[in-house]
Design an enzyme around this catalytic site. Structure first.
Site, short mmCIF file in Angstrom:
data_model
loop_
_atom_site.label_atom_id
_atom_site.label_comp_id
_atom_site.label_asym_id
_atom_site.label_seq_id
_atom_site.Cartn_x
_atom_site.Cartn_y
_atom_site.Cartn_z
N ASN A 7 0.89 -1.21 -0.15
CA ASN A 7 -0.13 0.19 -0.21
C ASN A 7 1.02 1.31 -0.28
OD1 ASN A 7 -1.42 2.07 0.86
ND2 ASN A 7 -3.08 1.08 1.89
N HIS A 10 0.66 5.79 1.71
CA HIS A 10 1.46 7.46 2.56
C HIS A 10 3.33 7.84 2.09
CE1 HIS A 10 -0.96 6.21 5.41
NE2 HIS A 10 -0.31 5.41 5.66
N HIS A 43 -5.62 3.60 -1.21
CA HIS A 43 -6.75 3.41 -1.00
C HIS A 43 -7.45 5.17 -0.82
CE1 HIS A 43 -9.33 4.00 3.35
NE2 HIS A 43 -9.51 3.99 2.12
N ARG A 45 -9.38 8.01 -0.26
CA ARG A 45 -10.00 7.94 0.84
C ARG A 45 -11.04 9.20 -0.02
NH1 ARG A 45 -8.62 6.50 5.36
NH2 ARG A 45 -10.58 7.58 6.58
N ARG A 49 -6.73 12.84 1.23
CA ARG A 49 -5.75 13.50 2.25
C ARG A 49 -4.94 12.52 1.57
NH1 ARG A 49 -6.75 9.92 8.48
NH2 ARG A 49 -9.20 10.83 7.82
N GLU A 70 -8.20 0.23 -2.72
CA GLU A 70 -9.21 0.29 -1.19
C GLU A 70 -10.15 1.36 -1.24
OE1 GLU A 70 -6.72 0.64 2.44
OE2 GLU A 70 -6.07 -1.51 1.81
N THR A 101 -7.99 3.39 9.18
CA THR A 101 -9.09 2.67 9.30
C THR A 101 -9.20 1.53 10.15
OG1 THR A 101 -8.54 2.43 7.22
CG2 THR A 101 -10.85 0.90 7.78
N GLU A 151 -10.80 -9.64 3.35
CA GLU A 151 -9.20 -8.93 3.57
C GLU A 151 -9.88 -9.06 4.71
OE1 GLU A 151 -7.17 -6.56 1.88
OE2 GLU A 151 -6.40 -5.81 3.64
N HIS A 194 -3.23 -4.71 7.62
CA HIS A 194 -3.64 -3.91 8.37
C HIS A 194 -2.32 -3.70 9.62
CE1 HIS A 194 -5.42 0.37 10.13
NE2 HIS A 194 -5.49 0.32 11.04
#
Ligand code: PXP
Length: 253
Positions: A7, A10, A43, A45, A49, A70, A101, A151, A194
């Protein structure tokens, strides 16, 4: 062989912090793939963000492995997904104020809303995954909804590891194992993610070999600050491969 989805949200978080053009998520995705990852996960969002719509469009053009998006079942994002056609859409719950999440999607509660959306994505040729707690009722509902995979949210397991609570850790591993076995029996593919990092993933790999895919972000991007992104991904991939190989060989662990 376990699949590793990285992922890269970031990378975009760092860019958005200053609204610069760098660091570029597409360049990051290319390095992640070069290092052996099997999937790029992002993801989108509702508050945008980190990953932006244009990132998603670009990633669709540049990612050569699989693209896993996601998202919440918000109408504008569902439309975008049908236009961009990632390989997989993973439905996640979203609360605007949360840091990340914070739990799995309660598919039992949102089934009525989710059902037509799942159908629409599948008709567009997109695989559907549901990010849920390792809970049998949630799995049964996922099957009813026609999901291809689930998941499991590993946040609780990771919290117990942080607390160093042996019983808590074992309980969470048991939940994850039972849930994974049940999901496989029901014909679903099983992923997990996660809060996973270079330390806490090993017990999970050993004790829940049923999990076929891991989606990992924060720890890999954090490690990249010190060793570079390619090396950070290689190190995670190596853990997945080594622990899995040892398990498969039946060697004592
Ligand atoms: N899988 C899903 C469905 C997620 O929502 C997230 C966080 O965005 C992850 C995996 C990755 O979590 P982490 O960044 O804690 O590794």
């Amino acid at each position: 062989m376990k699949r590793l989805g990285v992922n890269i949200d970031h990378v975009a978080t760092l860019r958005q912090a200053r609204k610069t053009r760098y660091p570029n998520p597409m360049a990051a995705a290319a390095l992640v793939e070069k290092a052996g990852a099997d999937q790029i996960t992002v993801h989108l969002r509702e508050d945008r963000r980190h990953i932006q719509d244009d990132d998603l469009r670009e990633l669709r053009k540049t990612v050569s492995t699989l693209l896993n998006l996601e998202m919440a079942a918000a109408p504008d994002i569902v439309n975008l997904a049908c236009e961009i056609k990632p390989n997989v859409v993973t439905f996640v719950p979203e609360r605007r104020q949360e840091l990340t999440t914070e739990g799995g999607l309660h598919v039992v509660k949102v089934a009525e809303m989710l059902s037509p959306v799942v159908r629409r994505l599948k008709q567009s040729g997109i695989e559907v995954s549901l990010f849920i707690e390792p809970d049998l009722k949630q799995i049964e509902e996922s099957v009813r909804l026609g999901a291809d995979r689930v998941e499991f949210h590993t946040g609780r397991y990771c919290e117990e590891v942080d607390k160093r609570d042996k019983k808590g850790i074992q309980d969470e591993l048991t939940h994850l194992k039972q849930a994974s076995q049940f999901a496989l029996e029901k014909g679903l593919s099983v992923a997990a993610g996660h809060g996973l990092n270079y330390d806490n993933i090993e017990d999970l790999l050993r004790q829940v070999p049923e999990i076929e895919e891991y989606n990992i972000g924060h720890s890999v991007v954090s490690r990249a600050i010190f060793v570079g992104l390619e090396q950070a991904v290689k190190e995670m991939k190596e853990i997945l491969e080594t622990v899995t190989a040892n398990h498969d060989s039946g060697r004592p662990l």
